[in-house]
Design a protein around this motif. Sequence first.
Motif: not given
Length: 315
Positions: A130-152
């Motif tokens: 899952r390639i997701y944007r991560l936006r920190c509340v401080e005002g910076w962001s990254m795009v991160i290619p995660w591996q994982g699985f849906p919590l559901h």
Amino acid sequence: MYRDPSIRSSEITPESLYLSRRALLGGIGALGAGLVLSACGLNVPSDRPGQAVAPDDTTPRDELGDPANSFEQITNYNNFYEFTTDKEAVAHRAAGFVTHPWTVEVTGMVHKPRIFAIEDILSMFDQEERIYRLRCVEGWSMVIPWQGFPLHKLLTIVEPTAQAQFVRFETLYDPDQMPGQRDRYFPWPYVEGLRLDEAMHDLTILSTGLYGRTLLPQNGAPLRLVVPWKYGFKSIKSIVKIELTDTMPVSLWMAVAPHEYGFYANVNPDVPHPRWSQATERRIGELGRRKTLLFNGYAEQVAALYAGMDLARNY
Ligand SMILES: Nc1nc2c(c(=O)[nH]1)N[C@H]1C(S)=C(S)[C@@H](COP(=O)(O)O)O[C@H]1N2
Ligand SMILES: [Mo]
């Protein structure tokens, strides 16, 4: 593993390993003591967040076409207050963190409470990218290619009861390994929470890796939550306990500064933090700032979860 003999090992970056593996798989490309804190930040982010790798047409991209940040950036610019509040020192301070053996207790309002060993989790659930944007509340962001699985998938196995309405997550408490937990200002352990429908949403994942490698301690090894439409502090790291409950959990940040950090923490350019605007953000590795997107760009998928809710009141 196949190695192109023309590439010197010093040139083999985690990205190139990851990309060659992907290619092989056929993948495509108010505060006590007057302290002023921001969730996850005491200081303004510095501009040395790790080496950038110029994106090219092999760089993983999110669905908006934004290139992923480099492995260097993602693993050397971190918020993990259990180790240190210095983003560029987390990697070093967390280096010896013991993530094995590790268990995750799933309990509370469920028909089948269970303690999972991390190996069980890795073998029971297919790891997706899952390639997701991560936006920190401080005002910076990254795009991160995660591996994982849906919590559901995990929640379905433990069978939440009809009473369950929220999910509460807890990070490991171990001050010997996590010296930041000796700071009595924070009510350790780190706690986060989601409404059950947010937790069941397919975008919500438990991550075990990034760039095709096992998660490193600084990114929340061995198991961390990723909720891409919410500010980064919701994505709790190094989880040891998941509890289904009928009561809205009080997160660590809600306990510390309730008028600054609410339960929802949905990314929203129109709802400023009491001390700064959230209209724009700095993508790590970019010059200048870009506009912040409602729900971090995932509105189409998640806006229905908040239909009829006042997003300014439910911050
Ligand atoms: N246990 C724990 N989880 C945490 C934090 C933390 O300090 N402790 N920081 C949060 C914040 S503020 C952010 S922005 C993200 C950062 O994740 P990353 O370092 O993997 O990019 O982790 C979140 N999860
Ligand atoms: Mo953050």
